[in-house]
Design a protein around this motif. Structure first.
Motif, PDB file in Angstrom:
ATOM      1  N   CYS A   1      -4.379  -2.786   8.973  1.00  0.00           N
ATOM      2  CA  CYS A   1      -5.057  -3.012   7.548  1.00  0.00           C
ATOM      3  C   CYS A   1      -6.203  -2.100   7.383  1.00  0.00           C
ATOM      4  N   LEU A   2      -7.015  -2.165   8.591  1.00  0.00           N
ATOM      5  CA  LEU A   2      -8.258  -1.567   8.581  1.00  0.00           C
ATOM      6  C   LEU A   2      -7.911   0.148   8.265  1.00  0.00           C
ATOM      7  N   GLU A   3      -6.768   0.702   8.763  1.00  0.00           N
ATOM      8  CA  GLU A   3      -6.553   1.997   8.521  1.00  0.00           C
ATOM      9  C   GLU A   3      -6.321   2.406   7.163  1.00  0.00           C
ATOM     10  N   PHE A   4      -6.145   1.204   6.243  1.00  0.00           N
ATOM     11  CA  PHE A   4      -5.876   1.506   4.892  1.00  0.00           C
ATOM     12  C   PHE A   4      -7.058   0.851   4.141  1.00  0.00           C
ATOM     13  N   GLY A   5      -8.316   0.869   4.789  1.00  0.00           N
ATOM     14  CA  GLY A   5      -9.373   0.340   4.049  1.00  0.00           C
ATOM     15  C   GLY A   5      -9.356  -1.153   3.750  1.00  0.00           C
ATOM     16  N   ILE A   6      -8.651  -2.054   4.522  1.00  0.00           N
ATOM     17  CA  ILE A   6      -8.667  -3.448   4.125  1.00  0.00           C
ATOM     18  C   ILE A   6      -9.080  -4.162   5.568  1.00  0.00           C
ATOM     19  N   ASP A   7     -10.392  -4.632   5.273  1.00  0.00           N
ATOM     20  CA  ASP A   7     -10.922  -5.620   6.501  1.00  0.00           C
ATOM     21  C   ASP A   7     -10.370  -7.019   6.230  1.00  0.00           C
TER      22      ASP A   7
ATOM     23  N   SER B   1      -6.225  -4.028  12.992  1.00  0.00           N
ATOM     24  CA  SER B   1      -6.324  -2.425  13.012  1.00  0.00           C
ATOM     25  C   SER B   1      -5.549  -1.723  12.076  1.00  0.00           C
TER      26      SER B   1
ATOM     27  N   GLN C   1     -11.568  -9.501   3.342  1.00  0.00           N
ATOM     28  CA  GLN C   1     -11.037  -9.161   2.258  1.00  0.00           C
ATOM     29  C   GLN C   1      -9.387  -9.861   2.235  1.00  0.00           C
TER      30      GLN C   1
ATOM     31  N   HIS D   1       0.832  -1.095   0.026  1.00  0.00           N
ATOM     32  CA  HIS D   1      -0.003  -0.230   0.081  1.00  0.00           C
ATOM     33  C   HIS D   1       0.833   1.203  -0.084  1.00  0.00           C
TER      34      HIS D   1
END
Length: 534
Positions: free
Chosen positions: A333-339, A331, A343, A251
């Motif tokens: 990955c979630l910051e970068f829009g990846i759940d 958490s 996903q 990313h």
């Protein structure tokens, strides 16, 4: 303008504040006056970035023989079997020491050990003890608190070692004998150069991942200890074996974020953009193959198909399981829009670990009297041609304790009078842009020419560019006052040179070193040992 700082003297000077350095400091401080210098803050080193955990024989399903076998298999014939046995057999004692220090490892009351053990690539059984998915951080925070408050340990943060002070440099070397008496150290905040004397000096500065454009390492990993030891006259071995971690988050804003080996250990699958798996076609162990095999497979698929990345998918596991076992990865990955519960994670290989380093003995001793090297800076013989996952923190612990025992057993020595740092013939730098340009050029051509797959022609191109950088940097170093950026660049170029020299000498493909010109394995496994010619 730099000024001279007051001279300092310690029983032991430790350069580096990772797990190896902190372990050594705490084991020495009961009887020695210890100075510990770190070029950033105490928690800035690579040890704190380790996610997976520490490999050790802790359960009844495991045994030293199985752990040794797994280590030797990953090492592709180059592990020192006696050293490997020594490390493995002292592993559980080292873990117990960490538990006694208060490290909050993840518990599992249903397990015989009381702790949750995970499994990673190359391991036959679950043996990796961990603190969720931030083991290094948990260990470092626990030990750092003890180091900061210990009356016998003086911590000097934001201090960058310039060079070791040796009897050869002082003109006092005996025939066939060179010894270390301390180091010159730049206090980067105050602009002062310390002259620090020590009865024993320890290099514990970590590896050299920042020599590459893409790395999982922090900015501090610039090969300082390896370069300083080499310049002082130490032998260096197996620098061609640079481990590329298969799964670094891809990313544009995720700087060097590692996706732990444990994600694959817990069932994560590597996939192409169309969702199909590819690892079974490369190795029967699939996602649980050793790191070098997985990294090369990803590199192959990316180049073959023109991909920017591949995907690591563990979304088939329960969401609560993933949030519980990988809270930091989840958490982040979630910051970068990846759940990650829904996903796949985009990943690429990145430079991760330096398997070679300064040649040492059982107790961390180098070729120079009174000089030790431990942790990633050292070549102990444990990792061979490829490090087994989670053996690195184990090595830091075992050799940190072994070096402490040896240093405590050394006879008392009177300190040597050391000359102050001389900057009477240098001036302030006129164009520091030279440093940033050279740093960028080095990291880019090392990635392109000395990466996961190598050729003789690529290595020759890299060597030519390194020679030009050497000349520029040495001239700069001779004429201008030192800065932390200049010192790191100087060390990176020296380390890059050692990597390329070693790679050009290995006419085979073994472990982490893969050459298209020499794809076969030679019948005899030999270390690549470099000796400086002064």
């Amino acid at each position: 303008m730099q000024t001279q700082a007051p001279r300092l003297h310690f029983d032991t000077l430790i350069i580096g504040s990772g797990l190896a350095g902190l372990t050594l400091a705490l084991n020495l401080a009961q009887s020695k006056k210890v100075g510990l210098i770190t070029k950033g803050a105490l928690l800035d080193g690579a040890s704190g970035w380790a996610q997976g955990g520490i490999a050790a024989v802790l359960s009844e399903e495991d045994s030293p023989e199985i752990h040794i076998r797994d280590t030797l298999t990953a090492g592709a014939g180059l592990c020192n079997e006696e050293v490997t046995r020594y490390v493995v057999e002292n592993g559980s004692r080292a873990i117990q020491w960490l538990i006694e220090q208060g490290v909050p490892f993840t518990r599992d009351e249903g397990h015989e050990t009381g702790y949750h053990l995970t499994r990673e690539g190359g391991h036959s059984v679950r043996r990796v003890i961990h603190a969720a998915d931030a083991t290094g951080q948990a260990v470092q925070r626990t030990l750092t608190e003890k180091v900061r408050t210990h009356p016998n340990i003086m911590v000097l943060e934001h201090n960058v070692a310039i060079d070791l002070i040796t009897s050869a440099k002082l003109g006092r070397a005996k025939k066939n004998s060179n010894s270390c008496h301390g180091a010159y150290v730049l206090d980067s905040a105050a602009g002062k150069v310390h002259t620090i004397g020590a009865n024993s000096t320890v290099l514990a500065t970590g590896g050299a991942g920042k020599v590459y454009l893409y790395t999982t390492n922090p900015d501090t990993a610039t090969g300082d200890g390896i370069a300083m030891g080499w310049r002082a006259g130490c032998r260096v071995a197996n620098m061609e074996f640079i481990q590329f971690h298969p799964t670094c988050l891809y990313h544009p804003h995720a700087k060097s974020f590692l996706i732990s080996e444990a994600v694959r250990g817990e069932g994560g699958l590597l996939k192409l953009p169309d969702g199909s798996r590819f690892m079974p076609g490369h190795d029967s162990r699939a996602e649980l193959a050793p790191r070098d095999i997985v990294a090369r497979a990803i590199d192959f698929e990316m180049k073959k198909r023109g991909l920017d990345c591949v995907y690591l998918d563990i979304s088939h596991k329960p969401a609560d399981f993933l949030r519980g076992h990988f809270p930091n990865i989840y958490s982040r990955c979630l910051e970068f829009g990846i759940d990650i519960t829904r996903q796949p994670i985009p990943v690429v290989p990145a430079a991760h670990y330096t398997c070679g380093g300064i040649v040492t003995g059982w107790n961390g001793k180098t070729d120079l009297e009174n000089l030790y090297a431990i942790g990633e800076t050292a070549h102990t013989g444990l990792h061979g041609a490829n490090r087994l996952a989670s053996n690195s923190l184990l090595e830091c612990l075992v050799f940190g304790q072994a070096a402490a025992e040896d240093i405590v057993g050394q006879p008392f020595q009177l300190g040597v009078e050391l000359p102050q740092w001389d900057e009477s013939r240098v001036t302030n730098a006129d164009e520091e842009i030279v440093i940033s340009h050279n740093w960028d050029e080095l990291r880019r051509f090392m990635w392109s020419y000395v990466g996961i797959v190598r050729t003789t022609k690529r290595l020759q191109r890299a060597q030519h560019r390194i020679q030009l950088l050497h000349e520029e940097i040495n001239e700069y170093y001779a004429n201008f006052r030192v800065s932390s950026d200049l010192l790191e660049l100087r060390n990176l170029v020296d380390t890059a040179d050692l990597i390329v020299q070693s790679a050009m000498l290995r006419h085979e493909s073994r472990g982490l070193h893969y050459s298209r010109d020499y794809p076969e394995l030679l019948p005899e496994a030999r270390d690549t040992v470099l000796q400086r010619q002064n």
